[in-house]
Design a protein around this motif. Structure first.
Motif, PDB file in Angstrom:
ATOM      1  N   HIS A   1      52.067  76.475 -57.362  1.00 34.09           N
ATOM      2  CA  HIS A   1      51.893  76.432 -55.904  1.00 34.09           C
ATOM      3  C   HIS A   1      50.732  77.331 -55.529  1.00 34.09           C
ATOM      4  CE1 HIS A   1      55.729  74.484 -54.825  1.00 34.09           C
ATOM      5  NE2 HIS A   1      56.200  75.094 -55.882  1.00 34.09           N
TER       6      HIS A   1
ATOM      7  N   TYR B   1      61.370  82.106 -61.709  1.00 31.63           N
ATOM      8  CA  TYR B   1      61.770  81.601 -60.391  1.00 31.63           C
ATOM      9  C   TYR B   1      61.466  80.102 -60.336  1.00 31.63           C
ATOM     10  CZ  TYR B   1      61.617  81.206 -55.256  1.00 31.63           C
ATOM     11  OH  TYR B   1      61.815  80.830 -53.957  1.00 31.63           O
TER      12      TYR B   1
ATOM     13  N   MET C   1      53.264  81.089 -58.582  1.00 31.86           N
ATOM     14  CA  MET C   1      52.886  81.051 -57.170  1.00 31.86           C
ATOM     15  C   MET C   1      51.630  81.865 -56.901  1.00 31.86           C
ATOM     16  SD  MET C   1      56.749  81.252 -56.058  1.00 31.86           S
ATOM     17  CE  MET C   1      56.948  81.863 -57.710  1.00 31.86           C
TER      18      MET C   1
ATOM     19  N   ASN D   1      58.101  85.020 -56.090  1.00 28.71           N
ATOM     20  CA  ASN D   1      57.890  84.712 -54.666  1.00 28.71           C
ATOM     21  C   ASN D   1      58.253  85.879 -53.758  1.00 28.71           C
ATOM     22  OD1 ASN D   1      56.846  82.930 -52.781  1.00 28.71           O
ATOM     23  ND2 ASN D   1      58.812  81.949 -52.327  1.00 28.71           N
TER      24      ASN D   1
HETATM   25  C1  LIG Z   1      58.351  81.282 -51.125  1.00 26.36           C
HETATM   26  O1  LIG Z   1      58.811  81.931 -49.979  1.00 26.36           O
HETATM   27  C2  LIG Z   1      58.315  81.356 -48.763  1.00 26.36           C
HETATM   28  C3  LIG Z   1      58.743  82.271 -47.625  1.00 26.36           C
HETATM   29  O2  LIG Z   1      60.102  82.550 -47.674  1.00 26.36           O
HETATM   30  C4  LIG Z   1      58.836  79.943 -48.635  1.00 26.36           C
HETATM   31  O3  LIG Z   1      58.374  79.360 -47.456  1.00 26.36           O
HETATM   32  C5  LIG Z   1      58.345  79.143 -49.840  1.00 26.36           C
HETATM   33  O4  LIG Z   1      58.870  77.830 -49.799  1.00 26.36           O
HETATM   34  C6  LIG Z   1      58.741  79.817 -51.137  1.00 26.36           C
HETATM   35  N1  LIG Z   1      58.050  79.154 -52.235  1.00 26.36           N
HETATM   36  C7  LIG Z   1      58.700  78.562 -53.214  1.00 26.36           C
HETATM   37  C8  LIG Z   1      57.860  77.928 -54.268  1.00 26.36           C
HETATM   38  O5  LIG Z   1      59.921  78.537 -53.308  1.00 26.36           O
END
Ligand SMILES: *[C@@H]1O[C@H](CO)[C@@H](O)[C@H](O)[C@H]1NC(C)=O
Length: 148
Positions: A40, A120, A125, A139
């Motif tokens: 991501h 995770y 990320m 994250n």
């Molecule tokens: C990481 O955290 C953000 C904020 O809480 C959230 O919007 C996002 O979906 C998360 N990313 C993943 C890959 O889970």
């Protein structure tokens, strides 16, 4: 001289076994080949341009796969999945530019990320910010390996 079958057995087979089978055994025994990794890259950089005008451009690819160029709005997520190859040389690199700054970075590299990105949801990320490109494997804690 590798002139007969005995020499072949003595030298070539062990070398082959070690250089080809060993990485494969590691990869299989650690289940690494079956994991679908998620990468991501989120645009967390401020956008000072008029509304509707994206200020961040990204393009990621590997040797044989092009994820495509994308102009990103704030909070957009540029994402793709990958598995690692048998000899664990999978590498995706990205070119990012934002408001006159430019950076190349390695978004996924098998030997670096095969373990750290399992923590995770099998995710690596990245967060593109004003002062660089941050990484997190949970994250929540972030560091900045690619300042610009
Ligand atoms: C990481 O955290 C953000 C904020 O809480 C959230 O919007 C996002 O979906 C998360 N990313 C993943 C890959 O889970």
């Amino acid at each position: 001289m590798l002139s007969n079958m005995a020499d072949l057995k003595k030298f070539v087979f062990p070398i082959l076994a070690f250089s080809v089978l060993y990485p494969l055994v590691i990869a299989v025994s650690e289940d690494l080949l079956f994991i679908n990794y998620h990468i991501h890259i989120v645009n967390d950089a401020p956008n000072d341009l008029p509304p509707g005008t994206p200020s961040l451009r990204i393009h990621c690819k590997s040797g044989d796969r092009d994820i495509g160029e994308k102009w990103m709005f704030p909070h957009d997520d540029y994402t793709w999945d990958t598995k690692i190859n048998l000899i664990r040389t999978t590498l995706f690199y990205c070119d990012v530019s934002w408001e006159g700054k430019q950076q190349n970075f390695e978004a996924f590299k098998a030997l670096r990320d095969e373990h750290r990105c399992r923590k995770y949801h099998n995710s690596c990320m990245w967060s593109v910010r004003e002062d660089g490109i941050y990484f997190s494997n949970d994250n929540s804690t972030w560091f900045n390996p690619y300042p610009w």
